[in-house]
Design an enzyme around this catalytic site. Structure first.
Site, PDB file in Angstrom:
ATOM      1  N   GLY A  78     -42.561 -30.709 -23.310  1.00 52.58           N
ATOM      2  CA  GLY A  78     -43.559 -31.781 -23.327  1.00 52.58           C
ATOM      3  C   GLY A  78     -44.182 -31.945 -24.701  1.00 52.58           C
ATOM      4  CB  SER A  79     -47.425 -33.401 -25.674  1.00 57.08           C
ATOM      5  OG  SER A  79     -47.175 -34.642 -25.040  1.00 57.08           O
TER       6      SER A  79
END
Length: 486
Positions: free
Chosen positions: A219-220
Site C-alpha cells: 500500500g501507501s
C-alpha cells in the site's frame, strides 16, 4: 585339498567378500539415508541424549533450554519459558524435525558443529559429557514484549519487525497468531504430530512467520520508495518540489482513472512533494511512477534489497516489484498495489535504510555464539547490504517522513520529546476482505536507534480516519519505539 573343500573355501571367501561389500555400502553409500530413516529408533533417542545449548535474548533472557528428565530413554527435553512470545524466533525441536533458530543453528545447539571440535576434545579428555553451544540473539526483550502486546490488542493477524538501523540487528520479530513451541517439542510422537496437524490446518496459520515468510501488497508505505526514485532521478528535487496532483489520474490505455483515498482532492492540483506524502495522495505518486518508467522504479526497489536472497539466518521470502506491465499497471505499482509484494522485514529495511543515511544494513538475528563454558565462538559483525539512496536523498526523505507524523496521516505515532519519522499504508486486497493496515517508522529522527514496520491483516476496517494504517498500525509502532527509547 580335495575338490569339495576347495568349493567350500571359495564359497566362504565369496560370502566374506559380499559381507564386506555390503558393510561398506551401508556405511559409506547409504549411511546418510539410513540415519534419516524414521524407523531408526537410535536416531530418535540420540536427539534427546545431548544437552542442547540455550537460546537467549540480550545475553540474559532464556528463550529455550534443555531440562534433564528422570526418564531412562529421554535424558533431556526442550522447554520454552516464554514460548508463545518468541515462538516464530526459537521455533521448535520435535522428534523428527525443527524450525527457525532450533533448525538453522541445530549443529551448534547439539554440539556437533566443527566449530566446537576443540571444546569436544577438551570434554573428552576431562570426561565431561558433550553439551551444545549457546545462541544469543539480537532481540530486545522490551521491544519484543511491547510488540506482542500491542499487536495482540488489535485482535487481528499481523506481523511486526523492528531493526537497529545502524547495524541491521533485529530487535523484535512478532507474528500473530502464534503457538506454543513446547507442544511440538515433546517426545511423544503421536501427540506432537497430532498437534502439528491441528495447527497446520487452522485458518489463522499460527505456524507461519508472517514477518519473513509471507509477502503482502505494501500500500501507501511504498510511496517512500517512489519518492526516493523521484529524488534520486534529479538531485535538484526536494520536499518543496511541485508535483502534479489531480483529483483523479487517467490511466493510460484504459477508460478508468486512479482516485485519491476516498475520492478526495489533493490540494489544488499541484502540490509540494512533502504535502503529497503527508496526505498520502495516490495521483501524484502514480504519475511519478509513469514518468520515471519501470526500469528506474525497479532499480530503486532493488537498491533497498528487494529481490535478494536473504537469510537472518531463517530464509526470508523474496519481496518483489513485479514484472513489467503497461503504464496503468505501473501507476498502481507506484502506490504499492498491483504486483508489488513485500515482507514486513523488507519494509522495516526500507525505513531503516532511510534512517541510516541511505545505507541498508544486512538484517541478522544471531548476536553471539558461546560454548558450554561461556567462551566466545563467533560474534556478529554488521554488514552493509546496499546503498539505497545518497545521504542527501535520505535526509530529504527523513524530513518528509517526520512531517507525515507531525502534520499528516501518522499523528498517532508521535512521541513527546522525540522526533518520529513514518509513513502509513492502506493496502487493498483481492479477496474482498478489508484492507491491510501498514506503518513504517524510525526514531529519533536526528539519531535513529530503531526502525519499525507493522502490518495488520484487514486492520483498516473501521470508518473514517481510523480506517488507515495511521489509525491501526501507527500506535503499535509507537509503543515499540517507546519501549526501546525509554
Amino acid at each position: 585339498m580335495n575338490s569339495t573343500l576347495k568349493r567350500v573355501a571359495v564359497a566362504c571367501l565369496a560370502m566374506f567378500a559380499l559381507l564386506m561389500v555390503n558393510a561398506n555400502y551401508l556405511q559409506a553409500v547409504r549411511a546418510e539415508n539410513l540415519s534419516e530413516d524414521p524407523r531408526d529408533q537410535r536416531n530418535f533417542y540420540e536427539r534427546y541424549a545431548v544437552q542442547r545449548g540455550r537460546i537467549t535474548a540480550g545475553g540474559k533472557v532464556i528463550l529455550a533450554q534443555s531440562k534433564e528428565t528422570e526418564s531412562t530413554r529421554f535424558r533431556f527435553v526442550r522447554e520454552y519459558p516464554e514460548g508463545k512470545l518468541y515462538a516464530h524466533i526459537t521455533g521448535f525441536f520435535s522428534p523428527e524435525s525443527a524450525d527457525a533458530i532450533e533448525a538453522t543453528e541445530n549443529k551448534l545447539l547439539d554440539g556437533s558443529s566443527s566449530d566446537l571440535l576443540l571444546r569436544r576434545s577438551i570434554d573428552l579428555f576431562t570426561g565431561e559429557p558433550t553439551k551444545g553451544a549457546n545462541v544469543d540473539l539480537t532481540i530486545d526483550p522490551r521491544a519484543q514484549k511491547a510488540a506482542h502486546e500491542a499487536l495482540s490488542k488489535s485482535g487481528k493477524r499481523g506481523a511486526l519487525v523492528a531493526l537497529d538501523p545502524r547495524t541491521g540487528a533485529i530487535l523484535a520479530m512478532v507474528s500473530l497468531p502464534t503457538y506454543e513451541p513446547a507442544e511440538l517439542s515433546g517426545t511423544d510422537k503421536g501427540k506432537v504430530f497430532s498437534r502439528y496437524d491441528e495447527l497446520a490446518k487452522q485458518e489463522g496459520q499460527p505456524l507461519l512467520n508472517r514477518a519473513i515468510r509471507q509477502t503482502y501488497a505494501p500500500g501507501s508505505t511504498f510511496k517512500v520508495v517512489t519518492a526516493a526514485a523521484f529524488l534520486e532521478d534529479d538531485d535538484s528535487r526536494g520536499p518543496t518540489t511541485t508535483v502534479e496532483a489531480p483529483q483523479r489520474l487517467p490511466l493510460p490505455g484504459t477508460t478508468i482513472s486512479l482516485p485519491n483515498y476516498g475520492g478526495a482532492a489533493c490540494g489544488a492540483g499541484q502540490v509540494p512533494l512533502v504535502f503529497a506524502l503527508e496526505k498520502s495522495c495516490n495521483t501524484p505518486f502514480g504519475d511519478i511512477g509513469i514518468k520515471l518508467g519501470y526500469d528506474k522504479m525497479r532499480e530503486q526497489t532493488e537498491k533497498f534489497g528487494m529481490g535478494l536472497d536473504l537469510e537472518v539466518p531463517m530464509t526470508v521470502a523474496k519481496s518483489d516489484f513485479g514484472d513489467e506491465e503497461d503504464k496503468a499497471g505501473l501507476a498502481m505499482s507506484a502506490i504499492g498495489q498491483r504486483s508489488v509484494r513485500m515482507t514486513p522485514l523488507q519494509m522495516a529495511m526500507i525505513a531503516a535504510g532511510i534512517a541510516n543515511d541511505g545505507t541498508v544494513m544486512k538484517p541478522y538475528l544471531v548476536n553471539k555464539i558461546t560454548d558450554s563454558k561461556g567462551d566466545s565462538i563467533e560474534e556478529a559483525e554488521p554488514d552493509e547490504l546496499s546503498e539505497a539512496v545518497s545521504p542527501e536523498t535520505a535526509a530529504k526523505l527523513r524530513e518528509m517522513m517526520v512531517s507525515v507524523v507531525n502534520n499528516g496521516t501518522a499523528n498517532l505515532a508521535q512521541i513527546p520529546g522525540v522526533q518520529v519519522g513514518g509513513k502509513t499504508g492502506t493496502a487493498e486486497t483481492s479477496d474482498g476482505k478489508p484492507p491491510h493496515a501498514w506503518f513504517i517508522s524510525f526514531a529519533p529522527a536526528n539519531d535513529p536507534k530503531i526502525a519499525v514496520a507493522v502490518m495488520v491483516e484487514s486492520g483498516a476496517a473501521r470508518v473514517g480516519a481510523e480506517a488507515t494504517g495511521g489509525g491501526t498500525a501507527a500506535p503499535i509502532a509507537k509503543q515499540v519505539m517507546e519501549a526501546v527509547l525509554r
